[in-house]
Design a protein around this motif. Structure first.
Motif, PDB file in Angstrom:
ATOM      1  N   GLU A 335       0.590  -0.501  -0.001  1.00 21.53           N
ATOM      2  CA  GLU A 335       0.212   0.255   0.030  1.00 21.53           C
ATOM      3  C   GLU A 335       1.101   1.175  -0.130  1.00 21.53           C
ATOM      4  O   GLU A 335       0.496   2.192  -0.584  1.00 21.53           O
ATOM      5  CB  GLU A 335      -0.978  -0.432   1.221  1.00 21.53           C
ATOM      6  CG  GLU A 335      -2.060  -0.911   0.975  1.00 21.53           C
ATOM      7  CD  GLU A 335      -3.316  -0.581  -0.132  1.00 21.53           C
ATOM      8  OE1 GLU A 335      -2.840   0.556  -0.666  1.00 21.53           O
ATOM      9  OE2 GLU A 335      -2.396  -1.662  -0.689  1.00 21.53           O
ATOM     10  N   ILE A 336       2.076   1.223   1.117  1.00 27.10           N
ATOM     11  CA  ILE A 336       2.596   2.513   1.125  1.00 27.10           C
ATOM     12  C   ILE A 336       3.451   3.313  -0.757  1.00 27.10           C
ATOM     13  O   ILE A 336       3.606   3.523  -1.390  1.00 27.10           O
ATOM     14  CB  ILE A 336       3.878   2.262   2.408  1.00 27.10           C
ATOM     15  CG1 ILE A 336       3.013   2.882   3.641  1.00 27.10           C
ATOM     16  CG2 ILE A 336       4.690   3.215   1.672  1.00 27.10           C
ATOM     17  CD1 ILE A 336       3.974   2.200   4.445  1.00 27.10           C
ATOM     18  N   HIS A 337       3.836   1.300  -0.938  1.00 26.41           N
ATOM     19  CA  HIS A 337       4.956   1.610  -2.534  1.00 26.41           C
ATOM     20  C   HIS A 337       3.448   2.120  -4.023  1.00 26.41           C
ATOM     21  O   HIS A 337       3.930   3.393  -4.201  1.00 26.41           O
ATOM     22  CB  HIS A 337       4.999   0.068  -2.903  1.00 26.41           C
ATOM     23  CG  HIS A 337       5.306   0.352  -3.903  1.00 26.41           C
ATOM     24  ND1 HIS A 337       5.942  -1.317  -4.740  1.00 26.41           N
ATOM     25  CD2 HIS A 337       6.318   1.029  -4.974  1.00 26.41           C
ATOM     26  CE1 HIS A 337       7.150  -1.574  -5.977  1.00 26.41           C
ATOM     27  NE2 HIS A 337       7.147   0.099  -5.823  1.00 26.41           N
ATOM     28  N   LYS A 338       2.177   1.686  -3.721  1.00 29.64           N
ATOM     29  CA  LYS A 338       1.128   2.590  -4.242  1.00 29.64           C
ATOM     30  C   LYS A 338       0.459   3.868  -4.100  1.00 29.64           C
ATOM     31  O   LYS A 338       0.975   4.593  -5.148  1.00 29.64           O
ATOM     32  CB  LYS A 338      -0.152   1.293  -4.223  1.00 29.64           C
ATOM     33  CG  LYS A 338       0.569  -0.058  -4.983  1.00 29.64           C
ATOM     34  CD  LYS A 338      -1.348  -0.636  -5.318  1.00 29.64           C
ATOM     35  CE  LYS A 338      -1.699  -1.704  -4.205  1.00 29.64           C
ATOM     36  NZ  LYS A 338      -2.874  -1.997  -4.275  1.00 29.64           N
ATOM     37  N   GLY A 339       1.104   3.742  -2.973  1.00 28.39           N
ATOM     38  CA  GLY A 339       0.725   5.068  -2.347  1.00 28.39           C
ATOM     39  C   GLY A 339       1.427   6.318  -2.825  1.00 28.39           C
ATOM     40  O   GLY A 339       1.282   7.317  -3.798  1.00 28.39           O
ATOM     41  N   GLY A 340       2.636   5.715  -2.385  1.00 28.72           N
ATOM     42  CA  GLY A 340       3.794   6.684  -3.322  1.00 28.72           C
ATOM     43  C   GLY A 340       3.771   7.419  -4.666  1.00 28.72           C
ATOM     44  O   GLY A 340       4.228   8.320  -5.560  1.00 28.72           O
ATOM     45  N   TRP A 341       3.411   5.812  -5.879  1.00 32.89           N
ATOM     46  CA  TRP A 341       3.692   6.246  -7.097  1.00 32.89           C
ATOM     47  C   TRP A 341       1.840   7.139  -7.127  1.00 32.89           C
ATOM     48  O   TRP A 341       2.536   7.808  -8.703  1.00 32.89           O
ATOM     49  CB  TRP A 341       3.325   4.942  -7.814  1.00 32.89           C
ATOM     50  CG  TRP A 341       5.107   4.252  -7.791  1.00 32.89           C
ATOM     51  CD1 TRP A 341       5.490   3.919  -7.116  1.00 32.89           C
ATOM     52  CD2 TRP A 341       4.979   4.047  -9.339  1.00 32.89           C
ATOM     53  NE1 TRP A 341       6.917   3.377  -7.881  1.00 32.89           N
ATOM     54  CE2 TRP A 341       6.482   3.409  -8.998  1.00 32.89           C
ATOM     55  CE3 TRP A 341       5.137   3.649 -10.486  1.00 32.89           C
ATOM     56  CZ2 TRP A 341       7.626   3.170 -10.227  1.00 32.89           C
ATOM     57  CZ3 TRP A 341       5.539   3.871 -11.743  1.00 32.89           C
ATOM     58  CH2 TRP A 341       7.540   2.587 -11.506  1.00 32.89           C
ATOM     59  N   ARG A 342       1.290   6.510  -7.059  1.00 35.32           N
ATOM     60  CA  ARG A 342       0.101   7.794  -6.579  1.00 35.32           C
ATOM     61  C   ARG A 342       0.006   9.067  -6.548  1.00 35.32           C
ATOM     62  O   ARG A 342      -0.711   9.407  -7.116  1.00 35.32           O
ATOM     63  CB  ARG A 342      -0.967   6.518  -6.156  1.00 35.32           C
ATOM     64  CG  ARG A 342      -1.586   5.392  -7.082  1.00 35.32           C
ATOM     65  CD  ARG A 342      -2.715   4.805  -5.627  1.00 35.32           C
ATOM     66  NE  ARG A 342      -2.888   3.520  -7.090  1.00 35.32           N
ATOM     67  CZ  ARG A 342      -3.242   2.266  -6.110  1.00 35.32           C
ATOM     68  NH1 ARG A 342      -4.657   2.348  -4.887  1.00 35.32           N
ATOM     69  NH2 ARG A 342      -4.246   1.486  -6.652  1.00 35.32           N
ATOM     70  N   LEU A 343       0.623   8.886  -6.001  1.00 32.40           N
ATOM     71  CA  LEU A 343       0.728  10.502  -5.257  1.00 32.40           C
ATOM     72  C   LEU A 343       1.038  11.384  -6.331  1.00 32.40           C
ATOM     73  O   LEU A 343       1.031  12.362  -6.643  1.00 32.40           O
ATOM     74  CB  LEU A 343       1.408  10.855  -4.308  1.00 32.40           C
ATOM     75  CG  LEU A 343       1.898  11.703  -3.377  1.00 32.40           C
ATOM     76  CD1 LEU A 343       0.710  13.109  -4.037  1.00 32.40           C
ATOM     77  CD2 LEU A 343       2.817  11.682  -1.960  1.00 32.40           C
ATOM     78  N   ALA A 344       2.748  11.100  -6.921  1.00 27.97           N
ATOM     79  CA  ALA A 344       2.991  11.567  -8.102  1.00 27.97           C
ATOM     80  C   ALA A 344       2.802  11.879  -9.822  1.00 27.97           C
ATOM     81  O   ALA A 344       2.645  12.402  -9.895  1.00 27.97           O
ATOM     82  CB  ALA A 344       4.535  10.566  -8.190  1.00 27.97           C
ATOM     83  N   ALA A 345       1.812  10.461  -9.783  1.00 30.75           N
ATOM     84  CA  ALA A 345       1.115  10.256 -10.837  1.00 30.75           C
ATOM     85  C   ALA A 345      -0.048  11.107 -10.343  1.00 30.75           C
ATOM     86  O   ALA A 345      -0.383  12.306 -11.405  1.00 30.75           O
ATOM     87  CB  ALA A 345       0.429   9.132 -10.735  1.00 30.75           C
ATOM     88  N   LEU A 346      -0.380  11.689  -9.608  1.00 33.43           N
ATOM     89  CA  LEU A 346      -1.745  12.407  -9.051  1.00 33.43           C
ATOM     90  C   LEU A 346      -0.936  14.200  -9.582  1.00 33.43           C
ATOM     91  O   LEU A 346      -1.766  14.551 -10.060  1.00 33.43           O
ATOM     92  CB  LEU A 346      -2.006  12.575  -8.369  1.00 33.43           C
ATOM     93  CG  LEU A 346      -2.847  13.288  -7.523  1.00 33.43           C
ATOM     94  CD1 LEU A 346      -4.926  13.296  -8.494  1.00 33.43           C
ATOM     95  CD2 LEU A 346      -3.786  12.660  -5.603  1.00 33.43           C
ATOM     96  N   LEU A 347      -0.166  14.122  -8.832  1.00 36.60           N
ATOM     97  CA  LEU A 347       0.356  15.662  -8.727  1.00 36.60           C
ATOM     98  C   LEU A 347       0.801  15.958 -10.645  1.00 36.60           C
ATOM     99  O   LEU A 347       0.732  17.013 -11.241  1.00 36.60           O
ATOM    100  CB  LEU A 347       2.503  16.120  -8.346  1.00 36.60           C
ATOM    101  CG  LEU A 347       1.277  15.432  -6.221  1.00 36.60           C
ATOM    102  CD1 LEU A 347       2.790  15.993  -5.335  1.00 36.60           C
ATOM    103  CD2 LEU A 347       0.233  16.632  -6.076  1.00 36.60           C
ATOM    104  N   GLU A 348       1.563  14.904 -11.083  1.00 37.62           N
ATOM    105  CA  GLU A 348       1.761  15.404 -13.241  1.00 37.62           C
ATOM    106  C   GLU A 348       0.297  15.548 -13.262  1.00 37.62           C
ATOM    107  O   GLU A 348       0.234  16.332 -13.615  1.00 37.62           O
ATOM    108  CB  GLU A 348       2.225  13.490 -13.003  1.00 37.62           C
ATOM    109  CG  GLU A 348       2.986  14.075 -14.355  1.00 37.62           C
ATOM    110  CD  GLU A 348       3.840  12.951 -14.270  1.00 37.62           C
ATOM    111  OE1 GLU A 348       4.356  12.212 -15.359  1.00 37.62           O
ATOM    112  OE2 GLU A 348       4.817  12.419 -13.582  1.00 37.62           O
TER     113      GLU A 348
END
Ligand code: ZN
Length: 351
Positions: A335-348
């Motif tokens: 979950e933390i792994h996915k959370g980090g990737w999703r946060l960056a994708a969201l900001l992008e």
């Protein structure tokens, strides 16, 4: 988690409020996103400008740290970043945590409410605004609110006093919280203390996202207290998942390895609801692997208004060949792994 919950737990060197992954879990989500964002210099500059040079890892814990202002306005300072601190103080003042002596006026939420939702883990396991445990100020509603502010679809002069910088700080934190199963799903009990599916006519008593339950896990075949059920998922599972490896090393490794099934579809405004619905089966499993006992409900408690007083959630056997601690740590790691990737994708997508 309900608004009345304010307790502290100690996780190794970290003291954390129980409303969210502890500092390490939130920091890791931010640190993974920092590494991903660094691959896009234009985005990195926008992020850095909004955060006055601070990293996503650093600001990830601010929405918990500012809770100290509820008790002591000098309890915490963001030294060297006075502008950001002033904006965060205005946000807390506009969304104060109520006390018995100073209840909030109707329609004014506490900033504490924004970190979670309490969807019953029975039934269809789907988030639906208006359903039991949800609110217009829960995490599933506040994530799109912050997205709208950053996209310019919500004025920065909004009533919640969420400026673009505050919106980004909150998003970094809430993206961590919504990947913690007990921030989305909650157990409910009937008047006899039996777990049940609450209805609008019989809303029962919540468990504050596990904040009212003590977890007992098996150690060498014997059930031992692992502390508060909610706090266990915030802190101990993160320690179990990542051990003593330095966070920067973990973040670099995870930022370079694409997680399975992390991509979301549709407009970013719908992502929070997708995330809630994705994690609800895990919240369900986090409970179904345990047995509840000694559920205490204080005399005079009102269903739908009051929570249980205390109780036990106990591991009694391995499930699918795994002890609870091992399953929980493996879950948190993903979950933390996915959370980090999703946060960056969201900001992008939004900056
Ligand atoms: Zn939180």
């Amino acid at each position: 988690m309900k608004k009345t919950l304010v307790f502290l737990l100690t996780v190794n060197l970290f003291a954390a409020t129980a409303l969210g992954y502890g500092p390490r879990g939130h920091g890791l989500v931010g640190a993974i996103a920092d590494q991903r964002v660094a691959k896009n210099p234009t985005l990195q500059t926008k992020v850095s400008d909004l955060l006055d040079g601070l990293t996503l890892q650093r600001v990830a814990t601010l929405p918990d740290e500012i809770k100290t202002w509820d008790r002591d306005p000098n309890g915490f300072h963001l030294w060297g970043h006075q502008g950001l601190e002033d904006e965060l103080r205005a946000f807390v003042a506009a969304n104060p945590n109520p006390t018995a002596a100073h209840p909030n006026p109707a329609g004014v939420p506490s900033h504490h409410y924004f970190h979670y939702t309490d969807v019953p883990i029975f039934g269809s396991d789907q988030y639906s605004l208006g359903g039991i445990g949800t609110s217009e100020f829960d995490i599933v509603q506040m994530i799109p609110f912050c997205i709208r502010v950053l996209k310019g679809d919500e004025p920065v002069s909004n009533e919640r006093k969420i400026t673009k910088s505050v919106a980004l700080i909150l998003l970094v934190h809430y993206l961590g919280d919504i990947h913690q199963p007990l921030h989305v799903g909650a157990e409910y009990f009937d008047a006899q203390g039996n777990a049940f599916e609450p209805t609008s006519s019989n809303p029962g008593f919540g468990d504050q996202g596990g904040g009212k339950l003590t977890l007992f896990t098996l150690i060498n075949g014997t059930p031992r207290s692992a502390g508060k059920f909610h706090g266990y998922w915030d802190g101990q599972t993160v320690q179990n998942a990542f051990g003593t490896t330095a966070d920067l090393k973990i973040a670099k490794r995870l930022a370079n390895r694409e997680p399975d099934n992390w991509q979301l579809s549709g407009p970013v405004n719908s992502w929070a609801e997708q995330l809630a619905n994705e994690i609800l089966p895990l919240a369900h499993e986090a409970h179904s692997r345990l047995e509840f006992s000694r559920i205490k409900i204080a005399p005079g408690s009102v269903p739908g208004k009051d929570d249980i007083k205390s109780g036990r959630a106990s591991e009694t056997k391995k499930v699918h060949g795994q002890f609870y601690a091992d399953w929980a740590a493996a879950t948190v790691k993903k979950e933390i792994h996915k959370g980090g990737w999703r946060l960056a994708a969201l900001l992008e997508q939004i900056l």
